[in-house]
Design a protein around this motif. Structure first.
Motif, mmCIF file in Angstrom:
data_model
loop_
_atom_site.group_PDB
_atom_site.id
_atom_site.type_symbol
_atom_site.label_atom_id
_atom_site.label_comp_id
_atom_site.label_asym_id
_atom_site.label_seq_id
_atom_site.Cartn_x
_atom_site.Cartn_y
_atom_site.Cartn_z
ATOM 1 N N ASP A 147 0.816 -1.215 0.000
ATOM 2 C CA ASP A 147 0.000 0.000 0.000
ATOM 3 C C ASP A 147 0.849 1.264 0.000
ATOM 4 O O ASP A 147 0.531 2.251 -0.669
ATOM 5 N N VAL A 185 -3.463 -6.685 -5.998
ATOM 6 C CA VAL A 185 -4.680 -5.868 -6.114
ATOM 7 C C VAL A 185 -5.210 -5.452 -4.739
ATOM 8 O O VAL A 185 -5.861 -4.405 -4.619
ATOM 9 N N TYR A 186 -4.960 -6.256 -3.719
ATOM 10 C CA TYR A 186 -5.367 -5.864 -2.365
ATOM 11 C C TYR A 186 -4.588 -4.637 -1.919
ATOM 12 O O TYR A 186 -5.172 -3.635 -1.474
ATOM 13 N N SER A 192 -5.479 -1.497 -3.811
ATOM 14 C CA SER A 192 -6.760 -0.946 -3.354
ATOM 15 C C SER A 192 -6.608 -0.307 -1.979
ATOM 16 O O SER A 192 -7.161 0.771 -1.717
ATOM 17 N N LYS A 193 -5.859 -0.944 -1.100
ATOM 18 C CA LYS A 193 -5.622 -0.412 0.244
ATOM 19 C C LYS A 193 -4.907 0.931 0.170
ATOM 20 O O LYS A 193 -5.139 1.833 0.984
ATOM 21 N N ASP A 244 -6.543 2.231 -8.216
ATOM 22 C CA ASP A 244 -7.555 1.466 -8.951
ATOM 23 C C ASP A 244 -6.826 0.522 -9.899
ATOM 24 O O ASP A 244 -6.304 0.949 -10.932
ATOM 25 N N ASP A 289 -8.138 -10.870 -1.488
ATOM 26 C CA ASP A 289 -9.391 -10.179 -1.211
ATOM 27 C C ASP A 289 -9.307 -9.420 0.111
ATOM 28 O O ASP A 289 -8.473 -9.725 0.971
ATOM 29 N N LEU A 331 -13.736 -6.892 -2.588
ATOM 30 C CA LEU A 331 -13.214 -6.441 -3.879
ATOM 31 C C LEU A 331 -14.040 -7.015 -5.022
ATOM 32 O O LEU A 331 -14.414 -8.195 -5.002
ATOM 33 N N MET A 353 -12.835 -5.580 -11.894
ATOM 34 C CA MET A 353 -11.401 -5.327 -11.932
ATOM 35 C C MET A 353 -10.741 -6.025 -13.118
ATOM 36 O O MET A 353 -9.861 -5.470 -13.794
#
Length: 282
Positions: free
Chosen positions: A166, A196-197, A200-201, A205, A224, A239, A244
């Motif tokens: 992140d 992707v986690y 997103s965190k 995008d 997820d 998610l 996505m």
């Protein structure tokens, strides 16, 4: 397990999943699906059970239906040992996580040789040192990635990949750190294993990256997010993977590697996540 019994096992597993309401996306029934050969497991998820029984663990992953793995930690085995265990059960290593300090130092030639031994394509930098957390640090990393990627290509492998967390999406002094890496690296030499986690965190995008930076994302960590922001088995969290992945082809995605950082039951996580991805339509 014979091929016929394995097929029966998978058919039964997916049928049961549908019967009990395993989370299917709202877009189920649409045409596109993840190729079965593209559904893999990032072995960090399985680290506790791998440490006890590496061969037995990868055998169970193959029985669930996984086709590929991302190597993360050797658990005392050499690259040739791991290759033999994977070959025995029909799994294929596609990448290995190797520390930034190793790839930027004298360990680079051996790391690339080990990738050949594993039968894998991509060396992956799993994270950057905390001391580099600044625009200047990420520009230095971009230069190093170009150098590592050139060596990887010269060795007959793919580009070096970078795996994000992140904090890599922080904006410092008006600059997005991750975007520095994307902009200032050669697409032929450097690509990305997008988690992707963590994206997103960090407020990013993933789908937008696929569109803006086409074919830069050959591998994903499919992880997820639970409602409380923690980790969840793929398909059981918040998610929207169907949305996505709609542009995943534009992003050049070849490998969807399941990951869960702290699974309570690694094999249950592996089964649940595989069944969701195998059933996913988008």
């Amino acid at each position: 397990m014979t091929k016929s019994s394995r097929r029966a096992f998978l058919g039964t597993s997916l049928g049961l999943a549908a019967a009990v309401g395993t989370a299917l996306p709202a877009s189920a029934g649409q045409r596109r699906r993840i190729p079965r050969g593209g559904i893999g497991m990032h072995l960090y998820t399985m680290r506790d059970v791998l440490a006890k029984d590496f061969a037995g663990t990868v055998e169970q992953l193959a029985e669930i239906g996984y086709a590929t793995v991302g190597v993360s930690g050797r658990h005392g085995y050499g690259a040739a040992d791991i290759r033999r265990m994977l070959d025995t059960v029909g799994l294929r290593a596609v990448l290995e996580h190797v520390a930034y300090q190793t790839l930027t130092g004298s360990g680079l030639p051996q790391a690339l040789e080990d990738l050949h031994t594993l039968g894998a394509k991509w060396p992956v930098v799993p994270s950057l040192p905390g001391s580099m957390h600044s625009p200047a640090g990420y520009r230095e990393a971009a230069r190093e990635f170009n150098r590592i990627g050139a060596a990887s290509r010269e060795a007959g492998l793919g580009p070096v990949l970078f795996h994000n967390h992140d904090g890599d999406h922080d904006v410092l002094d008006g600059e997005n750190l991750y975007d520095i890496l994307v902009r200032e690296t050669d697409p032929h030499l450097v690509a990305f294993e997008l988690d992707v986690y963590w994206a997103s965190k960090g407020g990013a995008d993933p789908a937008a990256y696929f569109v803006r930076h086409r074919r830069r994302f050959p591998a994903l960590h499919v992880k997820d997010m639970a409602p409380d922001g923690g980790f969840a088995d793929v398909g059981s969290g918040t998610l929207d993977f169907a949305a996505m992945f709609d542009d995943a082809q534009a992003g050049g995605v070849k490998q969807w590697l399941v990951e869960h950082d702290i699974p309570k039951d690694p094999f249950a996580t592996a089964r649940n996540s595989y069944e969701y991805l195998a059933a996913l339509r988008y």
